[in-house]
Structures are given as C-alpha cells and as structure tokens.
Scaffold this motif. Structure first.
Motif, mmCIF file in Angstrom:
data_model
loop_
_atom_site.group_PDB
_atom_site.id
_atom_site.type_symbol
_atom_site.label_atom_id
_atom_site.label_comp_id
_atom_site.label_asym_id
_atom_site.label_seq_id
_atom_site.Cartn_x
_atom_site.Cartn_y
_atom_site.Cartn_z
ATOM 1 N N LEU A 25 -18.736 -4.361 1.870
ATOM 2 C CA LEU A 25 -18.171 -5.631 2.307
ATOM 3 C C LEU A 25 -17.711 -6.541 1.169
ATOM 4 N N THR A 26 -18.082 -6.220 -0.069
ATOM 5 C CA THR A 26 -17.724 -7.081 -1.185
ATOM 6 C C THR A 26 -16.998 -6.280 -2.258
ATOM 7 N N GLU A 27 -16.252 -6.995 -3.081
ATOM 8 C CA GLU A 27 -15.529 -6.354 -4.169
ATOM 9 C C GLU A 27 -16.486 -5.718 -5.169
ATOM 10 N N GLN A 33 -8.318 -9.647 0.986
ATOM 11 C CA GLN A 33 -7.348 -10.091 1.990
ATOM 12 C C GLN A 33 -8.018 -10.352 3.339
ATOM 13 N N ALA A 34 -9.110 -9.643 3.622
ATOM 14 C CA ALA A 34 -9.771 -9.757 4.927
ATOM 15 C C ALA A 34 -10.765 -10.913 5.003
ATOM 16 N N LYS A 35 -10.972 -11.651 3.916
ATOM 17 C CA LYS A 35 -11.988 -12.705 3.906
ATOM 18 C C LYS A 35 -11.768 -13.735 5.015
ATOM 19 N N VAL A 36 -10.539 -14.096 5.255
ATOM 20 C CA VAL A 36 -10.254 -15.101 6.287
ATOM 21 C C VAL A 36 -10.652 -14.584 7.664
ATOM 22 N N GLN A 37 -10.310 -13.317 7.950
ATOM 23 C CA GLN A 37 -10.683 -12.735 9.242
ATOM 24 C C GLN A 37 -12.200 -12.617 9.381
ATOM 25 N N PHE A 38 -12.873 -12.166 8.321
ATOM 26 C CA PHE A 38 -14.333 -12.063 8.360
ATOM 27 C C PHE A 38 -14.964 -13.426 8.648
ATOM 28 N N ALA A 67 -24.395 -12.483 3.773
ATOM 29 C CA ALA A 67 -23.875 -12.296 5.124
ATOM 30 C C ALA A 67 -23.277 -13.588 5.664
ATOM 31 N N LYS A 68 -23.979 -14.710 5.460
ATOM 32 C CA LYS A 68 -23.481 -15.985 5.974
ATOM 33 C C LYS A 68 -22.259 -16.458 5.207
ATOM 34 N N GLN A 128 -19.214 -17.660 11.018
ATOM 35 C CA GLN A 128 -19.405 -18.098 12.396
ATOM 36 C C GLN A 128 -20.248 -17.128 13.220
ATOM 37 N N ALA A 129 -20.731 -16.054 12.624
ATOM 38 C CA ALA A 129 -21.436 -15.023 13.378
ATOM 39 C C ALA A 129 -22.953 -15.246 13.328
ATOM 40 N N ASP A 130 -23.615 -14.832 14.403
ATOM 41 C CA ASP A 130 -25.071 -14.783 14.432
ATOM 42 C C ASP A 130 -25.480 -13.422 13.877
#
Length: 295
Positions: free
Chosen positions: A179-181, A221-226, A253-254, A259-261
């Motif tokens: 999930l991270t660079e 690039q996906a950071k905004v969607q995540f 994770a946060k 916005q996710a639980d």
C-alpha cells in the motif's frame, strides 16, 4: 566483444536471481488446483470477452457457486506473480463455501486472463479493465454488493476497485497488502528489462517486474481514491515479533484510508503469503467485515 560479454553476464545473473525469486506457490497449489478443476461441482469458470482500444482480450474468474441466488460473495484478488489458483484451498473448505460464494479472478495477463497491446502494469489501468468483471459478479449476485479480499499487489487493487465502485463493493479485506511506496522495492535490474531481449526471461517474470517498477507511482496516484474509500476494511499484516506495534500500522492505515473503519490484525511472521499460511485468520477477518459492512 567486452560489451557483449558484460551483457551476457548480466543476463545470466538476472536469470539466476529469477530462479531464486520465483514463488513456489504454483508448485504448492498444483495438486490442489487440479483436484478442484477436475470436480464439476467444485468450480465454475467464467470468461468475459472484452473489446479495448488495442484489441480484444478476455478476463477469467472461477466461482464456487453455479447459482444466481443472491448471497454473501467474496472475491479474491491475487498478488504479483500468481493467479487465481493461489486461493483454491478455500474452494475445498465446505464450511467456507456454505457461508460464502467464493470467487477468484485472474488479473489481466495472469492465469487465464489476457490483455491487448502493452502489458497493463499500472494499478489504475487494471482497475479500469476489471471494473466490468466486478459489475458482472455484482449483477449475477442479484445486484447485492460484494466483498473484496486482496493479497499483496491485489490488496492495493482491491482498495482502488472498492473506492472507485462503491455501488458494487461493501467491504475490503487486505492480506499483507502493498500500500505504500516504501513497500515497492523493485529489483535493481527490473528497470533494465526494456533494454534486454525478451526471450531471455519468462513472460510471467517480465510482467511481475513491470508491475513492481510501476507500483510506486501508481500508489501515489491512487492516494486520493484511497483517502475517499469509506467501506469497512479488515487488514491482516504479518510482522516480526519484535516489531508488532499495532499503533504504527493503525496510524498508517488511518493516513491512507481516512474515511474507512479499519479492523487491524497483526500476525507473527512465518512468511509473506498470508492467504496460504493463515486461512483461519483470513476468514475471521472476512466474517468481521461481512457483518460490519451490513450496518
């Protein structure tokens, strides 16, 4: 002459590294995959024939349930260098199949799925290509939302698909997701693939290296969607015993999924193939997200 010898030395070294790096999961799952495939009641194969700007291609997924009855449906998305067979052990667990319709898909260029034109090594391209598959599964489930579970690269892709298609997906389970660079350390020779004759390397190895090379920029690039993903997430992460600090992973994770639980589970590390070594923990996380995503 010296330049040629240097190239051949490089190729030999890269080939040796390939032999050391290639996953043994195909061998581990060969017998299991054959058993399920040869059982007419065990799996139903689906092929979606697609049209794209570079030509036609097909996308494959396997389902444990031949019916169209709406029910809890779990879709597995595999890691780099693997295919849908990575999850076939779940298809043989009767208690799991009784609770869920199990689906394992092949990402473009892996397993029975193909592509047209250049290999789609970027997350956003694969997400766009697989969106019709997710919609097809949703429609065949009576238009009831589904769960996604992704391992490694597949975890990042599952997150992007969920963020981009909330009408189809109600929860996500991440299994050692990349999930991270900082997690995308491509092999030093991977970026040189375009300069080397392709016949020296297997196609699957080339595809794996290309995905690793492009993953860092894709994740950026996906950071905004995540950040906008608001479905509940179950995250399983294997860690070294001395570095099992839940607070560190929860902060990460946060930061990613604002916005996710998030339901975090840390497991003392045996190897990095969580779906192979820890199916019980995976299914416990799935069950938690399945329940939580209904409210």
């Amino acid at each position: 002459m010296f330049a040629f010898l240097r190239l051949m030395t490089f190729v030999s070294l890269a080939s040796l590294l390939l032999a050391c790096e290639q996953s043994t999961d195909v061998e581990k799952n060969a017998n299991l995959t054959q058993q399920v495939t040869n059982n007419p009641e065990g799996v139903q194969n689906h092929l979606l024939y697609m049209e794209g700007p570079s030509g036609d291609f097909k996308l494959h997924y396997a389902s444990s349930d031949r019916t169209l009855t709406p029910r809890d449906t779990l879709v597995f998305i595999h890691d780099t260098g693997e295919d849908s067979s990575s999850f076939r052990r779940y298809f043989q667990a009767d208690n799991v199949k009784q609770k869920y319709r199990l689906i394992a898909l092949d990402r473009p260029g892996w397993g029975k799925s193909t592509y047209a034109g250049d290999f789609p090594s970027r997350l956003e391209i694969q997400s766009e290509m697989l969106a019709p598959v997710i919609q097809n599964i949703w429609e065949r489930n009576g238009k009831e939302k589904i769960l996604l579970a992704g391992q490694g690269y597949g975890g990042a892709l599952a997150s992007l698909l969920a963020a981009e298609h909330p009408n189809f997906v109600r929860g996500v389970v991440l299994i050692n997701a990349t999930l991270t660079e900082q997690q995308t350390q491509a092999a030093w020779y991977a970026s040189a693939l375009k300069w080397l004759p392709s016949f020296f390397f297997s196609q699957s190895w080339q595809h794996a290296q290309l995905e690793q090379v492009d993953l860092a920029s894709s994740l950026n690039q996906a950071k905004v969607q995540f950040a906008g993903l608001n479905q509940p997430i179950g995250w399983l992460q294997t860690v070294e015993a001395e570095s099992a600090h839940p607070g560190t992973y929860m902060r990460l994770a946060k930061d990613l999924f604002q916005q996710a639980d998030i339901h975090l589970t840390l497991i003392e590390k045996a190897d990095n193939k969580g779906q192979q070594q820890y199916p019980e923990q995976v299914m416990r996380s799935v069950q938690a997200i399945n329940i939580h995503s209904r409210y």
